[in-house]
Write a protein that holds these residues in place. Sequence first.
Motif, short mmCIF file in Angstrom:
data_model
loop_
_atom_site.label_atom_id
_atom_site.label_comp_id
_atom_site.label_asym_id
_atom_site.label_seq_id
_atom_site.Cartn_x
_atom_site.Cartn_y
_atom_site.Cartn_z
N MET A 193 -44.90 61.11 117.35
CA MET A 193 -44.21 62.06 118.20
C MET A 193 -43.53 61.27 119.32
SD MET A 193 -44.63 65.82 118.32
CE MET A 193 -45.90 65.92 117.17
N ALA A 194 -42.25 61.43 119.45
CA ALA A 194 -41.47 60.70 120.46
C ALA A 194 -41.50 61.42 121.80
CB ALA A 194 -40.03 60.56 119.99
N ALA A 195 -41.38 60.62 122.87
CA ALA A 195 -41.35 61.20 124.22
C ALA A 195 -40.04 61.94 124.44
CB ALA A 195 -41.51 60.09 125.24
N ILE A 196 -40.07 62.93 125.32
CA ILE A 196 -38.89 63.71 125.66
C ILE A 196 -38.32 63.15 126.96
CG2 ILE A 196 -38.03 66.00 126.24
CD1 ILE A 196 -40.22 67.19 124.50
N SER A 197 -37.04 62.79 126.94
CA SER A 197 -36.40 62.19 128.11
C SER A 197 -36.10 63.23 129.18
CB SER A 197 -35.10 61.50 127.70
OG SER A 197 -34.12 62.46 127.37
N ALA A 198 -35.80 62.76 130.40
CA ALA A 198 -35.45 63.66 131.51
C ALA A 198 -34.21 64.47 131.16
CB ALA A 198 -35.23 62.85 132.78
N SER A 199 -33.24 63.86 130.50
CA SER A 199 -32.03 64.58 130.10
C SER A 199 -32.36 65.69 129.10
CB SER A 199 -31.04 63.59 129.47
OG SER A 199 -29.95 64.28 128.89
N GLU A 200 -33.23 65.39 128.16
CA GLU A 200 -33.63 66.41 127.17
C GLU A 200 -34.37 67.56 127.85
OE1 GLU A 200 -34.56 64.32 122.99
OE2 GLU A 200 -35.58 63.40 124.70
N ILE A 201 -35.21 67.25 128.83
CA ILE A 201 -35.95 68.29 129.55
C ILE A 201 -34.98 69.25 130.21
CG2 ILE A 201 -37.42 68.69 131.58
CD1 ILE A 201 -39.04 66.22 130.65
N THR A 202 -33.96 68.71 130.87
CA THR A 202 -32.96 69.55 131.53
C THR A 202 -32.22 70.42 130.52
OG1 THR A 202 -32.68 67.93 133.29
CG2 THR A 202 -30.89 69.51 132.99
N ARG A 203 -31.81 69.82 129.42
CA ARG A 203 -31.07 70.56 128.39
C ARG A 203 -31.95 71.62 127.74
NH1 ARG A 203 -29.77 65.98 124.89
NH2 ARG A 203 -28.90 67.51 123.47
N LEU A 204 -33.22 71.28 127.48
CA LEU A 204 -34.15 72.26 126.89
C LEU A 204 -34.37 73.43 127.84
CD1 LEU A 204 -36.73 69.83 125.32
CD2 LEU A 204 -35.50 71.61 124.08
N GLN A 205 -34.54 73.14 129.12
CA GLN A 205 -34.74 74.21 130.10
C GLN A 205 -33.55 75.17 130.13
OE1 GLN A 205 -36.76 73.72 134.02
NE2 GLN A 205 -34.65 73.93 134.79
N THR A 206 -32.35 74.62 130.15
CA THR A 206 -31.14 75.45 130.15
C THR A 206 -31.07 76.32 128.90
OG1 THR A 206 -29.95 73.83 131.47
CG2 THR A 206 -28.61 75.37 130.19
N THR A 207 -31.33 75.72 127.76
CA THR A 207 -31.26 76.45 126.49
C THR A 207 -32.34 77.51 126.39
OG1 THR A 207 -30.28 74.53 125.40
CG2 THR A 207 -31.32 76.17 123.97
N LEU A 208 -33.58 77.18 126.74
CA LEU A 208 -34.67 78.15 126.64
C LEU A 208 -34.49 79.30 127.63
CD1 LEU A 208 -37.67 75.76 126.06
CD2 LEU A 208 -36.66 77.34 124.41
#
Length: 74
Positions: free
Chosen positions: A1-16
Amino acid sequence: MAAISASEITRLQTTLRRLLGSPSLRVNAPPRPGLSVEISAHDEVIGTIHRDEDEGEVSYAVNIIVLEEDLPPA
């Protein structure tokens, strides 16, 4: 399982937030490496997100936990 980057966290938050219609939803970086990324609503942790990469394709699994005691009466 790969770590989630800060950029991905921001994008996931926006999408969710958009998909679930909840502007109060937050995706929180883990306090230290190796722990899960958490989803919270109104300052209460409601689940986790896990990142998977297979043959160059990235996906995210969202696990939302609902306790029976939080459900309205039957």
